[in-house]
Design a protein around this motif. Structure first.
Motif, mmCIF file in Angstrom:
data_model
loop_
_atom_site.group_PDB
_atom_site.id
_atom_site.type_symbol
_atom_site.label_atom_id
_atom_site.label_comp_id
_atom_site.label_asym_id
_atom_site.label_seq_id
_atom_site.Cartn_x
_atom_site.Cartn_y
_atom_site.Cartn_z
ATOM 1 N N ASN A 46 0.836 -1.191 0.000
ATOM 2 C CA ASN A 46 0.000 0.000 0.000
ATOM 3 C C ASN A 46 0.870 1.241 0.000
ATOM 4 N N SER A 47 0.265 2.348 -0.236
ATOM 5 C CA SER A 47 1.010 3.589 -0.408
ATOM 6 C C SER A 47 0.350 4.708 0.362
ATOM 7 N N ALA A 48 1.160 5.593 0.921
ATOM 8 C CA ALA A 48 0.637 6.759 1.616
ATOM 9 C C ALA A 48 0.183 7.828 0.638
ATOM 10 N N GLN A 49 0.473 7.661 -0.650
ATOM 11 C CA GLN A 49 0.068 8.642 -1.645
ATOM 12 C C GLN A 49 -1.376 8.443 -2.048
ATOM 13 N N LEU A 50 -2.103 9.545 -2.201
ATOM 14 C CA LEU A 50 -3.428 9.467 -2.793
ATOM 15 C C LEU A 50 -3.323 9.248 -4.286
ATOM 16 N N LYS A 221 -4.402 2.177 -7.637
ATOM 17 C CA LYS A 221 -4.219 0.857 -7.037
ATOM 18 C C LYS A 221 -5.565 0.213 -6.707
ATOM 19 N N CYS A 222 -6.490 1.009 -6.188
ATOM 20 C CA CYS A 222 -7.797 0.457 -5.828
ATOM 21 C C CYS A 222 -8.578 -0.004 -7.049
ATOM 22 N N ILE A 223 -8.382 0.657 -8.182
ATOM 23 C CA ILE A 223 -8.999 0.192 -9.421
ATOM 24 C C ILE A 223 -8.398 -1.140 -9.829
ATOM 25 N N GLU A 224 -7.098 -1.268 -9.728
ATOM 26 C CA GLU A 224 -6.450 -2.525 -10.122
ATOM 27 C C GLU A 224 -6.790 -3.662 -9.168
ATOM 28 N N TRP A 225 -7.219 -3.356 -7.973
ATOM 29 C CA TRP A 225 -7.685 -4.395 -7.055
ATOM 30 C C TRP A 225 -9.109 -4.836 -7.382
ATOM 31 N N GLY A 226 -9.754 -4.157 -8.344
ATOM 32 C CA GLY A 226 -11.100 -4.540 -8.756
ATOM 33 C C GLY A 226 -12.187 -3.574 -8.372
ATOM 34 N N ARG A 247 -9.113 5.034 1.381
ATOM 35 C CA ARG A 247 -8.877 5.263 2.817
ATOM 36 C C ARG A 247 -8.058 4.100 3.397
ATOM 37 N N MET A 248 -8.427 2.894 3.045
ATOM 38 C CA MET A 248 -7.776 1.710 3.588
ATOM 39 C C MET A 248 -6.312 1.632 3.161
ATOM 40 N N VAL A 249 -6.040 1.845 1.878
ATOM 41 C CA VAL A 249 -4.675 1.751 1.370
ATOM 42 C C VAL A 249 -3.753 2.700 2.129
ATOM 43 N N ARG A 250 -4.259 3.896 2.427
ATOM 44 C CA ARG A 250 -3.449 4.909 3.078
ATOM 45 C C ARG A 250 -3.536 4.851 4.600
ATOM 46 N N ALA A 251 -4.263 3.864 5.132
ATOM 47 C CA ALA A 251 -4.501 3.790 6.583
ATOM 48 C C ALA A 251 -5.005 5.130 7.101
ATOM 49 N N ASP A 252 -5.944 5.694 6.367
ATOM 50 C CA ASP A 252 -6.576 6.959 6.749
ATOM 51 C C ASP A 252 -7.746 6.635 7.671
ATOM 52 N N TYR A 253 -7.418 6.194 8.886
ATOM 53 C CA TYR A 253 -8.428 5.700 9.813
ATOM 54 C C TYR A 253 -9.507 6.751 10.099
ATOM 55 N N CYS A 254 -9.084 7.984 10.290
ATOM 56 C CA CYS A 254 -10.011 9.029 10.737
ATOM 57 C C CYS A 254 -10.753 9.688 9.579
ATOM 58 N N GLY A 255 -10.407 9.339 8.335
ATOM 59 C CA GLY A 255 -11.078 9.935 7.185
ATOM 60 C C GLY A 255 -10.794 11.412 7.030
ATOM 61 N N ASP A 256 -9.609 11.845 7.505
ATOM 62 C CA ASP A 256 -9.243 13.256 7.433
ATOM 63 C C ASP A 256 -8.061 13.508 6.506
ATOM 64 N N HIS A 260 -1.460 6.690 7.851
ATOM 65 C CA HIS A 260 -0.737 6.041 8.947
ATOM 66 C C HIS A 260 -0.049 4.784 8.429
ATOM 67 N N THR A 261 0.634 4.911 7.311
ATOM 68 C CA THR A 261 1.302 3.762 6.718
ATOM 69 C C THR A 261 2.526 4.224 5.946
ATOM 70 N N LEU A 262 3.289 3.284 5.471
ATOM 71 C CA LEU A 262 4.476 3.543 4.675
ATOM 72 C C LEU A 262 4.397 2.705 3.403
ATOM 73 N N THR A 263 4.925 3.244 2.320
ATOM 74 C CA THR A 263 4.928 2.503 1.068
ATOM 75 C C THR A 263 5.620 1.154 1.247
ATOM 76 N N GLY A 264 4.982 0.107 0.745
ATOM 77 C CA GLY A 264 5.562 -1.229 0.817
ATOM 78 C C GLY A 264 5.062 -2.066 1.963
ATOM 79 N N THR A 265 4.202 -1.513 2.819
ATOM 80 C CA THR A 265 3.653 -2.288 3.933
ATOM 81 C C THR A 265 2.552 -3.218 3.427
ATOM 82 N N PRO A 266 2.678 -4.537 3.608
ATOM 83 C CA PRO A 266 1.641 -5.451 3.109
ATOM 84 C C PRO A 266 0.416 -5.462 4.016
ATOM 85 N N ILE A 267 -0.746 -5.620 3.426
ATOM 86 C CA ILE A 267 -1.992 -5.810 4.173
ATOM 87 C C ILE A 267 -2.797 -6.919 3.505
#
Length: 336
Positions: A46-50, A221-226, A247-256, A260-267
């Motif tokens: 995942n990536s912290a980039q939008l 990325k979210c498009i390529e995930w389907g 939101r999930m890819v970027r660990a944007d828990y609060c929706g703001d 809360h993630t770093l590029t390359g972190t698997p989920i």
């Protein structure tokens, strides 16, 4: 300033994501017809980039082809906006100007004054000229050009199209529009929406909005995930699934908009439509469940990066999708 205002091809306007309105359009793109184009994957980086979009200095990732400006506060028609980006020309092969345009799913169609369509391999002769002002970096009335070099389907029969594009400023050297995490050139996917780069919120739909979403960042990325926002599965729109995924890819828990993630972190990823399914090669613990506005529940002990502070209060997750989420993320515990 001369502004190219593209005439409307139907009630929806120019360069717009088509929906059933009496216009002639293609299939809605059920996942059944899409299956095989993108294999569901349980584990993804995942990536912290939008987006990763490089068109202008203040990070905007959308534009319009119908005369409206996009400024740092969103999409509007304010000619006096302090910071803005605006298309002034769309040039086809032979120095001809486009007079019409639309986006079908993720495929761009442009038309010359004779009504001849430019798409597929002909797109490589298209150049889009922008004018912009960005007071934060001292650019007043600057210009940039984006040249579309090629377009290919992600896989045969896919409704996801990949655009290779370069950008240059004030007649300087051409550079790739999209750069991946390793610094290499990558493609973009066109999406008929725009997003606030600060909050990650999808902006209200307006006729003609389109975004170059760079591969490797959340939007593409979210498009390529389907989770193709223009498509449906079993009668359910994937629009909110795509937004929840960003939101999930970027660990944007609060929706703001705070990642809360770093590029390359698997989920590990699951959803209520079984687009992504359990990967038996990995064990995981449920981190959070997600909706378009961020996490709807969160197990802080399973955060992918527990050292990063989360500044909102969220309930713990119970049974699978019992909190109203449509996507689930899991922290990887073991795997290949």
């Amino acid at each position: 300033m001369a502004v190219v205002v593209l005439r409307r091809i139907c009630a929806l306007g120019a360069l717009v994501l088509l929906a059933p309105t009496g216009c002639e359009i293609g299939p809605t793109g059920d996942f059944a017809s899409f299956e095989g184009a993108i294999t569901p994957r349980g584990v993804e980086d995942n990536s912290a980039q939008l987006n990763g979009f490089r068109l202008n200095g203040f990070g905007l990732n959308g534009f319009r082809l119908n005369g409206f400006r996009l400024n740092s506060g969103g999409l509007n028609s304010d000619e006096d906006a302090e910071d803005y980006i605006e298309i002034v020309d769309v040039e086809l092969q032979g120095n001809k100007l486009a007079t019409d345009a639309y986006l079908e799913d993720s495929k761009l169609y442009l038309f010359d004054k004779k009504g001849k369509a430019v798409a597929d391999n002909k797109i490589k002769h298209v150049t889009i000229l922008y004018e912009m002002t960005d007071t934060s970096v001292g650019v007043i009335g600057g210009n940039k050009e984006v040249a579309l070099r090629s377009v290919t389907a992600l896989t045969p029969g896919s409704d996801v199209w990949l655009y290779t594009a370069d950008v240059r400023e004030s007649g300087g050297a051409w550079e790739p529009l999209c750069i991946d995490a390793e610094g290499g050139a990558t493609e973009a996917i066109l999406i008929g929406h725009a997003w606030d780069p600060a909050t990650g919120e999808r902006l209200p739909d307006l006729d003609g909005t389109v975004t170059f979403a760079c591969r490797g960042a959340a939007l593409a990325k979210c498009i390529e995930w389907g989770y193709r926002p223009w498509a449906e599965l079993a009668g359910v729109s994937l629009r909110d699934f795509h937004q929840a995924c960003t939101r999930m890819v970027r660990a944007d828990y609060c929706g703001d908009g705070i990642a809360h993630t770093l590029t390359g972190t698997p989920i590990h990823v699951l959803d209520t439509l079984d687009i992504q399914i359990v990967d038996p090669n990995y064990t995981y613990a449920v981190e959070a469940e997600w909706g378009p506005d961020g996490a709807v529940c969160f197990n802080a002990a399973n955060a992918r990066h527990p050292e990063l502070t989360v500044d909102c209060s969220l309930p713990s997750c119970g049974g699978a999708f019992s909190s109203g989420g449509i996507l689930q993320s899991g922290k990887i515990l073991s795997g290949p």
